[in-house]
Design a protein around this motif. Sequence first.
Motif, PDB file in Angstrom:
ATOM      1  N   ILE A 525     -96.188  43.547  67.095  1.00  0.00           N
ATOM      2  CA  ILE A 525     -95.994  42.582  66.010  1.00  0.00           C
ATOM      3  C   ILE A 525     -96.612  41.261  66.447  1.00  0.00           C
ATOM      4  CG2 ILE A 525     -94.318  41.287  64.629  1.00  0.00           C
ATOM      5  CD1 ILE A 525     -92.352  43.555  65.018  1.00  0.00           C
ATOM      6  N   THR A 526     -97.409  40.673  65.585  1.00  0.00           N
ATOM      7  CA  THR A 526     -97.906  39.317  65.800  1.00  0.00           C
ATOM      8  C   THR A 526     -97.177  38.409  64.832  1.00  0.00           C
ATOM      9  OG1 THR A 526    -100.096  40.147  66.432  1.00  0.00           O
ATOM     10  CG2 THR A 526     -99.930  37.830  65.822  1.00  0.00           C
ATOM     11  N   THR A 527     -96.369  37.505  65.353  1.00  0.00           N
ATOM     12  CA  THR A 527     -95.567  36.628  64.507  1.00  0.00           C
ATOM     13  C   THR A 527     -96.447  35.575  63.846  1.00  0.00           C
ATOM     14  OG1 THR A 527     -95.069  35.127  66.341  1.00  0.00           O
ATOM     15  CG2 THR A 527     -93.591  37.006  66.013  1.00  0.00           C
ATOM     16  N   SER A 528     -95.863  34.886  62.896  1.00  0.00           N
ATOM     17  CA  SER A 528     -96.608  33.873  62.150  1.00  0.00           C
ATOM     18  C   SER A 528     -97.087  32.733  63.044  1.00  0.00           C
ATOM     19  CB  SER A 528     -95.731  33.307  61.023  1.00  0.00           C
ATOM     20  OG  SER A 528     -94.509  32.799  61.558  1.00  0.00           O
ATOM     21  N   ASN A 529     -96.423  32.492  64.169  1.00  0.00           N
ATOM     22  CA  ASN A 529     -96.860  31.434  65.091  1.00  0.00           C
ATOM     23  C   ASN A 529     -97.757  31.966  66.212  1.00  0.00           C
ATOM     24  OD1 ASN A 529     -95.029  32.836  66.614  1.00  0.00           O
ATOM     25  ND2 ASN A 529     -93.550  31.154  66.833  1.00  0.00           N
ATOM     26  N   GLY A 530     -98.211  33.241  66.070  1.00  0.00           N
ATOM     27  CA  GLY A 530     -99.181  33.783  67.020  1.00  0.00           C
ATOM     28  C   GLY A 530     -98.592  34.488  68.220  1.00  0.00           C
ATOM     29  N   LEU A 531     -97.290  34.647  68.293  1.00  0.00           N
ATOM     30  CA  LEU A 531     -96.649  35.318  69.421  1.00  0.00           C
ATOM     31  C   LEU A 531     -96.789  36.829  69.266  1.00  0.00           C
ATOM     32  CD1 LEU A 531     -94.902  35.108  71.996  1.00  0.00           C
ATOM     33  CD2 LEU A 531     -92.875  35.234  70.503  1.00  0.00           C
ATOM     34  N   LEU A 532     -97.209  37.521  70.339  1.00  0.00           N
ATOM     35  CA  LEU A 532     -97.405  38.959  70.309  1.00  0.00           C
ATOM     36  C   LEU A 532     -96.212  39.655  70.956  1.00  0.00           C
ATOM     37  CD1 LEU A 532     -99.198  41.478  69.809  1.00  0.00           C
ATOM     38  CD2 LEU A 532    -100.180  41.090  72.085  1.00  0.00           C
ATOM     39  N   LYS A 533     -95.636  40.616  70.246  1.00  0.00           N
ATOM     40  CA  LYS A 533     -94.532  41.415  70.763  1.00  0.00           C
ATOM     41  C   LYS A 533     -94.982  42.871  70.843  1.00  0.00           C
ATOM     42  CE  LYS A 533     -90.956  38.539  68.567  1.00  0.00           C
ATOM     43  NZ  LYS A 533     -89.817  38.547  67.608  1.00  0.00           N
ATOM     44  N   LEU A 534     -94.990  43.426  72.053  1.00  0.00           N
ATOM     45  CA  LEU A 534     -95.354  44.824  72.251  1.00  0.00           C
ATOM     46  C   LEU A 534     -94.105  45.702  72.241  1.00  0.00           C
ATOM     47  CD1 LEU A 534     -98.076  44.635  75.067  1.00  0.00           C
ATOM     48  CD2 LEU A 534     -98.427  45.096  72.640  1.00  0.00           C
ATOM     49  N   HIS A 535     -94.196  46.850  71.608  1.00  0.00           N
ATOM     50  CA  HIS A 535     -93.113  47.835  71.560  1.00  0.00           C
ATOM     51  C   HIS A 535     -91.780  47.166  71.199  1.00  0.00           C
ATOM     52  CE1 HIS A 535     -96.097  50.377  73.334  1.00  0.00           C
ATOM     53  NE2 HIS A 535     -96.060  49.770  74.503  1.00  0.00           N
ATOM     54  N   PRO A 536     -91.671  46.565  70.027  1.00  0.00           N
ATOM     55  CA  PRO A 536     -90.420  45.886  69.654  1.00  0.00           C
ATOM     56  C   PRO A 536     -89.247  46.856  69.628  1.00  0.00           C
ATOM     57  CG  PRO A 536     -91.858  46.176  67.748  1.00  0.00           C
ATOM     58  CD  PRO A 536     -92.659  46.535  68.941  1.00  0.00           C
ATOM     59  N   ARG A 537     -88.080  46.342  69.952  1.00  0.00           N
ATOM     60  CA  ARG A 537     -86.875  47.165  70.022  1.00  0.00           C
ATOM     61  C   ARG A 537     -86.372  47.485  68.620  1.00  0.00           C
ATOM     62  NH1 ARG A 537     -87.288  49.476  74.775  1.00  0.00           N
ATOM     63  NH2 ARG A 537     -87.673  47.953  76.437  1.00  0.00           N
ATOM     64  N   ARG A 538     -85.447  48.426  68.561  1.00  0.00           N
ATOM     65  CA  ARG A 538     -84.938  48.896  67.275  1.00  0.00           C
ATOM     66  C   ARG A 538     -84.219  47.814  66.482  1.00  0.00           C
ATOM     67  NH1 ARG A 538     -83.726  53.943  65.941  1.00  0.00           N
ATOM     68  NH2 ARG A 538     -81.585  53.380  65.404  1.00  0.00           N
ATOM     69  N   ASP A 539     -83.629  46.840  67.195  1.00  0.00           N
ATOM     70  CA  ASP A 539     -82.876  45.809  66.471  1.00  0.00           C
ATOM     71  C   ASP A 539     -83.724  44.579  66.148  1.00  0.00           C
ATOM     72  OD1 ASP A 539     -83.221  45.031  69.058  1.00  0.00           O
ATOM     73  OD2 ASP A 539     -81.161  44.303  69.361  1.00  0.00           O
ATOM     74  N   ALA A 540     -85.018  44.611  66.480  1.00  0.00           N
ATOM     75  CA  ALA A 540     -85.894  43.479  66.170  1.00  0.00           C
ATOM     76  C   ALA A 540     -86.106  43.387  64.662  1.00  0.00           C
ATOM     77  CB  ALA A 540     -87.224  43.622  66.896  1.00  0.00           C
ATOM     78  N   ARG A 541     -86.205  42.151  64.160  1.00  0.00           N
ATOM     79  CA  ARG A 541     -86.369  41.929  62.727  1.00  0.00           C
ATOM     80  C   ARG A 541     -87.811  41.566  62.404  1.00  0.00           C
ATOM     81  NH1 ARG A 541     -81.855  41.368  59.516  1.00  0.00           N
ATOM     82  NH2 ARG A 541     -79.854  41.155  60.596  1.00  0.00           N
TER      83      ARG A 541
END
Length: 582
Positions: A525-541
């Motif tokens: 996931i690439t957030t609106s502020n440019g932060l990259l999250k790899l393999h987000p967890r099940r509870d991530a929104r």
Amino acid sequence: MHRHIIVSGDDALATTIADELKNAGATVVRLLDAETSEAGVAGELTLHDVSRALAVVCAGNDDARNLEIALLARKANPDVRVVARVANDVLREAVADDEGPGATLDVADLAAPSVVEACLAQTTHRFDAAGIEFVVSGTTASREATLRELYGDLAPVAVIHCQNSPDPGEMDVCPGRDQRVHRGDTAIMIGTADEIAAQGIRIPSATRTRTGRPWPRRVIDSVRGVLGDFNPTFYPVVAATTLVLISSTIILRFGYQAPPTMGWIDAFYFTVETMTTTGYGDFSFVNQPTWLRTFSTMLMFSGVTTTALLVSFVADVLLSRRFVFASARPRVRHLRNHIVVVGLSALGMRVVSDLTAAGYEVAVIELDEENRFLSAVRDLDVPVIFGDATLRQTLKAARVDRARAVAVLTRDDMINIETGIVLTEMLGTRTETREHWTPVPLVLRVYDRTLGFAVAQRFGFENVRSTVELAAPWFIGGAIGLQVLGTFSVGQRSFVVGGMQVAPGSELDGLRMYELSTHTRVIAITTSNGLLKLHPRRDARLHGDDTVYLVGPYRDLIETLRRGRPPRPPADEGQQQEAKAS
């Protein structure tokens, strides 16, 4: 109508695209080739209100018509997404220069990578997402355990159960990391290249070295090929001509009376001069004995006949395009572990190019001696066997029994299926679990996906590739805004890697990962502020304006994309009735 999608074409690809878009909740209007009004394409687009359309998909099999619809649609509505199917390279590049939204696609380019991977039995697929190289790789479970215990944070894409499991041969799509697998199960995992390597999964090299032919071998192969390409009657004619030439030279050497005397060279020269009816006048039979003049008459008749036959045989070879590829058969005799491609269709040509670029030896079987791709194959130094691939002798000439794989890619589905059956009978064996099996990977191109699935099930073919199934996600994604990053196959299932932006206020805005479709996997996931999250967890929104990168069957990705689109404004009564009627 408003924000509808116009789909042109009436073949299997266009029908599949229209059906899948309807299933995803889109309003679809068909523009069939046979229903074009007298006003022409422009009139049809005006009738279907292209100025208010969301997208125009030109998916017919006629490049000229697709190009016409694409250009007229862009002219009528510069903001509409135009997704055009164009096989011609020159036209495709010209249309691609248009800066409007959309895409210009070629079915052969989209389907070829999957065919190449099946030929090479590859279970590794690379693609880029969010600026990172991801790898999809298949591996065999070494012990009974959960996927998390075996592969850590790698995301599972599919699990194919082996004979040790309760459901042998079944596939689980995008299972959870806590699912247990049995020893011998095949797990298809996805992660970055470093993550894959950290789990001890070997990533094979993408290319290999292709051994070139030395020039003496090229000359020998060419000569042998040309000699082997002559009509079989050519050689008895050559023998008869040689016999006449030698006999006449001997007779003239000793029987021709002076003056002047005739040596061996003169006798040979005069024989050739007489057989070819050249007649320079330096020698003559006028003052010779009767028997020699009678002999000269027979010599001239036989000489003209044999010379004419020789010229006709040579011209048949020289004027035929087979002459360019005459070295194919002797070259194939020396090939081992090569890949045989049957049919120089657009897809076949792309597969040949990709395989040779990767360093593999390739041989081609083609029926049409005037095929437009033959010059391109010649430039790649690939041998071509001319013949009917449904005949065993043609397949034997290509040495399919020594091949690494055989890809049957002609434009005719029935020919492909028949060739596949013949190959199975030639190379297959019978076992208790399967009626037909062949140790040589056999890849069949079948255009229609329904027919492809039926053929795979009926005849036990493991690598049937439907060009519709492989190409449709790209057209659908281009029409509705899904960024397709790549496709790959696991067994007979097609998977898509895609990216999408979550619209604020959509169904996905604020949703947790575990509330998504169970048949899709979020890898980043690439957030609106440019932060990259790899393999987000099940509870991530998920949040509005996030860019989500997913993998899964394309129907599930399309459903997820539909949920991520902006909410529709309330329609007035007239719009509701219009949408219902459409």
